[in-house]
Motif scaffolding. Structure first.
Motif, PDB file in Angstrom:
ATOM      1  N   GLN A  34       7.188   9.739   2.333  1.00 29.48           N
ATOM      2  CA  GLN A  34       5.965   9.672   3.133  1.00 29.48           C
ATOM      3  C   GLN A  34       6.187  10.318   4.503  1.00 29.48           C
ATOM      4  N   ARG A  35       7.285   9.961   5.133  1.00 26.64           N
ATOM      5  CA  ARG A  35       7.559  10.491   6.474  1.00 26.64           C
ATOM      6  C   ARG A  35       7.795  11.996   6.451  1.00 26.64           C
ATOM      7  N   ARG A  36       8.577  12.474   5.483  1.00 23.91           N
ATOM      8  CA  ARG A  36       8.911  13.905   5.485  1.00 23.91           C
ATOM      9  C   ARG A  36       7.736  14.771   5.085  1.00 23.91           C
ATOM     10  N   SER A  37       6.818  14.226   4.266  1.00 23.69           N
ATOM     11  CA  SER A  37       5.665  15.019   3.838  1.00 23.69           C
ATOM     12  C   SER A  37       4.483  14.900   4.796  1.00 23.69           C
ATOM     13  N   THR A  39       2.329  12.579   4.506  1.00 22.05           N
ATOM     14  CA  THR A  39       1.252  12.002   3.710  1.00 22.05           C
ATOM     15  C   THR A  39       1.814  10.845   2.874  1.00 22.05           C
ATOM     16  N   GLY A  40       1.182  10.498   1.774  1.00 21.40           N
ATOM     17  CA  GLY A  40       1.577   9.309   1.018  1.00 21.40           C
ATOM     18  C   GLY A  40       2.706   9.475   0.026  1.00 21.40           C
ATOM     19  N   HIS A  41       3.120  10.702  -0.263  1.00 23.60           N
ATOM     20  CA  HIS A  41       4.188  10.911  -1.239  1.00 23.60           C
ATOM     21  C   HIS A  41       4.718  12.336  -1.133  1.00 23.60           C
ATOM     22  N   SER A  42       5.802  12.597  -1.816  1.00 30.18           N
ATOM     23  CA  SER A  42       6.310  13.955  -2.025  1.00 30.18           C
ATOM     24  C   SER A  42       6.340  14.198  -3.529  1.00 30.18           C
ATOM     25  N   SER A  43       6.262  15.453  -3.916  1.00 37.78           N
ATOM     26  CA  SER A  43       6.267  15.828  -5.326  1.00 37.78           C
ATOM     27  C   SER A  43       7.475  16.717  -5.578  1.00 37.78           C
ATOM     28  N   TRP A  44       8.255  16.373  -6.624  1.00 43.02           N
ATOM     29  CA  TRP A  44       9.560  17.006  -6.848  1.00 43.02           C
ATOM     30  C   TRP A  44       9.741  17.487  -8.273  1.00 43.02           C
ATOM     31  N   LEU A  45      10.439  18.603  -8.405  1.00 45.31           N
ATOM     32  CA  LEU A  45      10.995  19.057  -9.676  1.00 45.31           C
ATOM     33  C   LEU A  45      12.500  18.947  -9.525  1.00 45.31           C
ATOM     34  N   VAL A  46      13.141  18.268 -10.459  1.00 50.20           N
ATOM     35  CA  VAL A  46      14.580  18.012 -10.380  1.00 50.20           C
ATOM     36  C   VAL A  46      15.292  18.866 -11.427  1.00 50.20           C
ATOM     37  N   PHE A  47      16.336  19.557 -10.992  1.00 48.84           N
ATOM     38  CA  PHE A  47      17.115  20.435 -11.868  1.00 48.84           C
ATOM     39  C   PHE A  47      18.563  19.969 -11.875  1.00 48.84           C
ATOM     40  N   ALA A  48      19.204  20.125 -13.024  1.00 50.62           N
ATOM     41  CA  ALA A  48      20.603  19.711 -13.159  1.00 50.62           C
ATOM     42  C   ALA A  48      21.524  20.909 -13.331  1.00 50.62           C
ATOM     43  N   SER A  49      21.080  22.069 -12.907  1.00 50.11           N
ATOM     44  CA  SER A  49      21.862  23.292 -13.108  1.00 50.11           C
ATOM     45  C   SER A  49      22.140  23.984 -11.779  1.00 50.11           C
ATOM     46  N   VAL A  50      22.681  23.250 -10.823  1.00 51.95           N
ATOM     47  CA  VAL A  50      22.914  23.792  -9.489  1.00 51.95           C
ATOM     48  C   VAL A  50      23.789  25.043  -9.536  1.00 51.95           C
ATOM     49  N   ALA A  51      24.738  25.096 -10.452  1.00 48.10           N
ATOM     50  CA  ALA A  51      25.632  26.254 -10.526  1.00 48.10           C
ATOM     51  C   ALA A  51      24.856  27.536 -10.805  1.00 48.10           C
ATOM     52  N   ASP A  52      23.721  27.427 -11.469  1.00 45.76           N
ATOM     53  CA  ASP A  52      22.907  28.596 -11.800  1.00 45.76           C
ATOM     54  C   ASP A  52      21.790  28.851 -10.790  1.00 45.76           C
ATOM     55  N   THR A  53      21.784  28.127  -9.683  1.00 47.14           N
ATOM     56  CA  THR A  53      20.740  28.239  -8.678  1.00 47.14           C
ATOM     57  C   THR A  53      21.061  29.365  -7.702  1.00 47.14           C
ATOM     58  N   ALA A  54      20.067  30.175  -7.400  1.00 43.88           N
ATOM     59  CA  ALA A  54      20.216  31.219  -6.384  1.00 43.88           C
ATOM     60  C   ALA A  54      19.364  30.829  -5.181  1.00 43.88           C
ATOM     61  N   ILE A  55      20.009  30.584  -4.054  1.00 45.67           N
ATOM     62  CA  ILE A  55      19.305  30.279  -2.816  1.00 45.67           C
ATOM     63  C   ILE A  55      19.658  31.369  -1.819  1.00 45.67           C
ATOM     64  N   THR A  56      18.645  32.013  -1.265  1.00 45.53           N
ATOM     65  CA  THR A  56      18.863  33.070  -0.282  1.00 45.53           C
ATOM     66  C   THR A  56      18.149  32.725   1.013  1.00 45.53           C
ATOM     67  N   GLY A  57      18.724  33.165   2.102  1.00 40.44           N
ATOM     68  CA  GLY A  57      18.150  32.910   3.416  1.00 40.44           C
ATOM     69  C   GLY A  57      18.732  31.670   4.048  1.00 40.44           C
ATOM     70  N   THR A  70      20.445   5.838  -1.731  1.00 38.89           N
ATOM     71  CA  THR A  70      20.966   7.158  -2.071  1.00 38.89           C
ATOM     72  C   THR A  70      20.945   8.066  -0.853  1.00 38.89           C
ATOM     73  N   GLU A  71      22.074   8.728  -0.582  1.00 38.23           N
ATOM     74  CA  GLU A  71      22.122   9.711   0.499  1.00 38.23           C
ATOM     75  C   GLU A  71      21.479  10.999   0.005  1.00 38.23           C
ATOM     76  N   LYS A  72      20.551  11.525   0.806  1.00 40.90           N
ATOM     77  CA  LYS A  72      19.817  12.737   0.451  1.00 40.90           C
ATOM     78  C   LYS A  72      19.979  13.756   1.577  1.00 40.90           C
ATOM     79  N   ARG A  73      20.273  14.993   1.195  1.00 38.90           N
ATOM     80  CA  ARG A  73      20.428  16.075   2.163  1.00 38.90           C
ATOM     81  C   ARG A  73      19.219  16.999   2.033  1.00 38.90           C
ATOM     82  N   HIS A  74      18.309  16.889   2.991  1.00 37.69           N
ATOM     83  CA  HIS A  74      17.066  17.657   2.982  1.00 37.69           C
ATOM     84  C   HIS A  74      17.303  19.046   3.570  1.00 37.69           C
TER      85      HIS A  74
END
Length: 138
Positions: A34-37, A39-57, A70-74
């Motif tokens: 709620q705080r980070r969005s 509004t009342g919620h956040s909407s997420w898609l969760v993936f279990a293939s981090v090794a195949d993830t390409a993040i640029t920038g 749970t510790e979460k790194r935003h």
């Protein structure tokens, strides 16, 4: 839901590409979401293939402990501030991306609502989703 999921921040500086399909798609009504969005919620898609993830920038990060401990790194864009993804130090193979950051947000198909015990009365969810008072067991 096959194929690569692409998206990024509002200004385009932070981008990602993740092979599908996601292992989960959910709305979360916890207080952290709620705080980070803003509004009342956040909407997420969760993936279990981090090794195949390409993040640029560049990405800036901040860490929070969720309602369940749970510790979460935003991660967000340091230029435009758009929240883009979240990682979990205790689960290094998992990444969650915000549904709104998808190039094609219509690909988001939620199945669950989590942390309904923290839901705000004005944040209504679509019918037909399974609802959980907190995070359901893995």
């Amino acid at each position: 839901m096959e194929g690569t999921f692409t998206g990024g921040c509002g200004c385009g500086a932070l981008r990602y590409a993740l092979p599908g399909p996601p292992v989960e798609q959910t709305h979360c009504q916890c207080r952290d979401c709620q705080r980070r969005s803003g509004t009342g919620h956040s909407s997420w898609l969760v993936f279990a293939s981090v090794a195949d993830t390409a993040i640029t920038g560049p990405a800036s990060h901040w860490t929070a402990t969720g309602d369940g401990g749970t510790e979460k790194r935003h991660a967000f864009c340091p230029t435009c501030g758009t929240p883009v993804y979240m990682a979990f130090p205790a689960m290094p193979g998992i990444i969650a991306i915000t549904a709104a950051s998808l190039d094609d947000p219509a690909r988001f198909q939620p199945r669950h609502v989590t942390w309904t015990r923290a839901a705000q009365p004005w944040d209504s969810m679509p019918s037909g989703l399974s609802a959980h008072a907190q995070m359901p067991p893995g």
